[in-house]
Design an enzyme around this catalytic site. Structure first.
Site, PDB file in Angstrom:
ATOM      1  N   ASP A  42     -32.867   9.949  21.436  1.00 19.20           N
ATOM      2  CA  ASP A  42     -34.021   9.150  21.829  1.00 19.20           C
ATOM      3  C   ASP A  42     -33.978   8.889  23.330  1.00 19.20           C
ATOM      4  O   ASP A  42     -32.915   8.895  23.960  1.00 19.20           O
ATOM      5  CB  ASP A  42     -34.088   7.831  21.051  1.00 19.20           C
ATOM      6  CG  ASP A  42     -32.839   6.982  21.207  1.00 19.20           C
ATOM      7  OD1 ASP A  42     -31.725   7.526  21.093  1.00 19.20           O
ATOM      8  OD2 ASP A  42     -32.967   5.756  21.442  1.00 19.20           O
ATOM      9  N   GLU A  64     -30.515   4.527  20.178  1.00 19.54           N
ATOM     10  CA  GLU A  64     -29.652   3.990  21.218  1.00 19.54           C
ATOM     11  C   GLU A  64     -30.423   3.171  22.237  1.00 19.54           C
ATOM     12  O   GLU A  64     -29.923   2.165  22.750  1.00 19.54           O
ATOM     13  CB  GLU A  64     -28.899   5.132  21.913  1.00 19.54           C
ATOM     14  CG  GLU A  64     -27.702   4.692  22.739  1.00 19.54           C
ATOM     15  CD  GLU A  64     -28.052   4.307  24.169  1.00 19.54           C
ATOM     16  OE1 GLU A  64     -27.177   3.717  24.849  1.00 19.54           O
ATOM     17  OE2 GLU A  64     -29.185   4.584  24.626  1.00 19.54           O
ATOM     18  N   GLU A  65     -31.641   3.590  22.538  1.00 24.51           N
ATOM     19  CA  GLU A  65     -32.413   2.904  23.569  1.00 24.51           C
ATOM     20  C   GLU A  65     -33.080   1.632  23.061  1.00 24.51           C
ATOM     21  O   GLU A  65     -33.722   0.921  23.833  1.00 24.51           O
ATOM     22  CB  GLU A  65     -33.485   3.843  24.148  1.00 24.51           C
ATOM     23  CG  GLU A  65     -32.950   5.100  24.816  1.00 24.51           C
ATOM     24  CD  GLU A  65     -32.194   4.823  26.106  1.00 24.51           C
ATOM     25  OE1 GLU A  65     -32.086   3.643  26.487  1.00 24.51           O
ATOM     26  OE2 GLU A  65     -31.708   5.786  26.721  1.00 24.51           O
TER      27      GLU A  65
END
Length: 472
Positions: free
Chosen positions: A90, A153-154
């Site tokens: 991502d 993750e973001e």
């Protein structure tokens, strides 16, 4: 003598071709396409499917966990120990300021451009091709090696815990989501939100203020709408304010008795607020000089004075330094004000050992000292993470980097957070080289083309050593 770079350089064209396909997928969290089958949006699942397409083509064993994580495996399936390579596919939204299409990759003057070129699709593909090198050359390993690809993750870090719950935690590993040399320590991070009522009235009314959309990004643009009895003077003042700061751009537009302001600063990764120029705090810094009524003045003063241009949070009483891990830093990440509605300020704090999230909350509460403001943790956060330098994981990776580059560099601390911190024995390792400017989360994100296979070479040798040696 054949170097590791000589061995991996022939893979460059194929690596770039596969990377192009991944970059073209805008794998940004999209609430509009979130469903039980696509937990972070349909483009995330498309990106995972593309990686699985590569894995099938190249003969790897692979699988998927809850449409959140894809794993790709090399080595003995019955091995009792696993080396994990923790990555994510991502990316953050493109944002403003690009001079090219962020999702149409291109190479110019030796640089590869595209959203994810730095964080972290390029490094993901370098790690994948390192695994492919081992497979193509039938290199034996005793430990299983798994490339683990997440999709959150973001945003919320919900993906890798789901993977661990189903597949178990690797014995040790690294995340190529940082920089070379080894990052054996990562600061803790905590997102804190301040909420307050919004009532503005009188000769100066703040109707709306908006900046930022993610806790881990320093806002590169901000907008506000005000009503005032002196539009012409405020617009003239704004032009003068912009002239004081050459790194700012902006405009003021008059419609009736309403002025709409737009400011463009310099977007940066929230882990390094000192590298950017926060458009939101600059806009508030300009507006706070006027006598806005109600709660607007306190909102603007806090954003535009108390936390403005203060990446080390001195005015919040949070200045703190650890001799080994460095300074606490503050990113004023999101700012919202809607008249007769709700106001919110989101702070993203990176902190070293020696101070806790609870202590940070208490210091902010003491310094805000306003009963109308609700202060709350917006996320669970992460404590500081540390792996000793004498751990075989750290020493092996440090040795490989030194051998291949000719330079030994001490393991160090990062302000950023990688998935490596989710492992008991995990470090960040690559793929940013020391001489390369950080461009993650910024416009025109890029990485040098030659670093794709340089990283691949370092990862390949590291995996061979980690996959075969013992802890003794």
């Amino acid at each position: 003598m054949v170097t590791w770079f000589d061995r991996t350089k022939p893979y460059e064209a194929a690596l770039i071709n596969d990377l192009n396909q991944i970059i073209r997928i805008p794998s940004v969290l999209n609430p509009k396409t979130v469903s039980p089958q696509t937990p972070y949006g349909s483009d995330m699942v498309r990106a995972l499917a593309k990686m699985e397409e590569f894995a099938k083509r190249d003969g790897f064993l692979f699988g998927r966990v809850d449409n959140q994580v894809t794993w790709i495996e090399y080595g003995p399936v019955d091995a009792s120990e696993t080396i994990g390579i923790l990555t994510h596919i991502d990316v953050v939204a493109a944002g403003d300021g690009w001079t090219r299409d962020p999702f149409k990759p291109e190479i110019l003057n030796g640089l590869y451009f595209g959203r994810g070129a730095h964080d972290m699709k390029a490094d993901l593909m370098s790690a994948y091709y390192a695994l492919k090198y081992l497979a193509d050359n039938h290199i034996p390993v005793q430990r299983k090696i798994r490339l683990i690809i997440g999709t959150d993750e973001e945003t919320g870090w919900r993906d890798i815990p789901a993977y661990f719950a189903q597949e178990g935690e690797p014995t040790m590993g690294f995340s190529p989501d940082g920089a070379f040399p080894v990052i054996n320590a990562e600061k803790g991070f905590q997102t804190i939100r301040l909420r307050m009522p919004t009532e503005s009235a009188g000769d100066y009314v703040l109707q709306r203020f908006i900046a930022g959309n993610r806790p881990n990004v320093l806002p590169g643009d901000a907008r506000a709408r005000i009503s005032t009895i002196d539009n012409a003077q405020v617009i003239a003042d704004f032009a003068g304010y912009l002239q004081q700061y050459p790194f700012l751009r902006g405009n003021a537009r008059l419609q009736g008795d309403t002025v709409t302001f737009t400011v463009y600063g310099v977007q940066a990764h929230g882990a390094y607020p000192q590298d950017g120029e926060n458009a939101g705090t600059y806009l508030a810094n300009f507006l706070q000089q006027y006598p806005f009524g109600g709660t607007a003045q306190k909102f603007l003063y806090f954003v535009g004075v108390t936390v403005h241009d203060d990446p080390y949070a001195t005015q919040l009483g949070l200045r703190f330094n650890d001799a080994e891990m460095g300074d606490l830093t503050l990113n004023v990440a999101m700012m919202r004000y809607s008249n007769h509605g709700q106001g919110a300020i989101t702070l993203n704090i990176r902190y070293p050992r020696g101070i806790t999230a609870d202590e940070i909350m208490q210091r902010i509460t003491d310094n805000v000292n306003n009963q109308a403001v609700i202060i709350e943790k917006e996320s669970v956060g992460q404590a500081p993470h540390y792996v000793p330098e004498d751990d075989i994981l750290v020493s092996t990776l440090s040795l490989v980097y030194a051998k291949q580059t000719g330079f030994y560099r001490q393991p160090r601390t990062s302000n950023g957070g990688s998935y490596a911190r989710l492992l008991k024995r995990g470090v960040a390792f690559g793929g940013q080289f020391p001489d390369v400017p950080v461009s993650s989360h910024q416009a025109n994100e890029s990485t040098p083309v030659e670093n794709l296979t340089k990283s691949m070479a370092i990862f390949a040798e590291s995996l061979i050593l980690l996959g075969t040696q013992t802890d003794s």
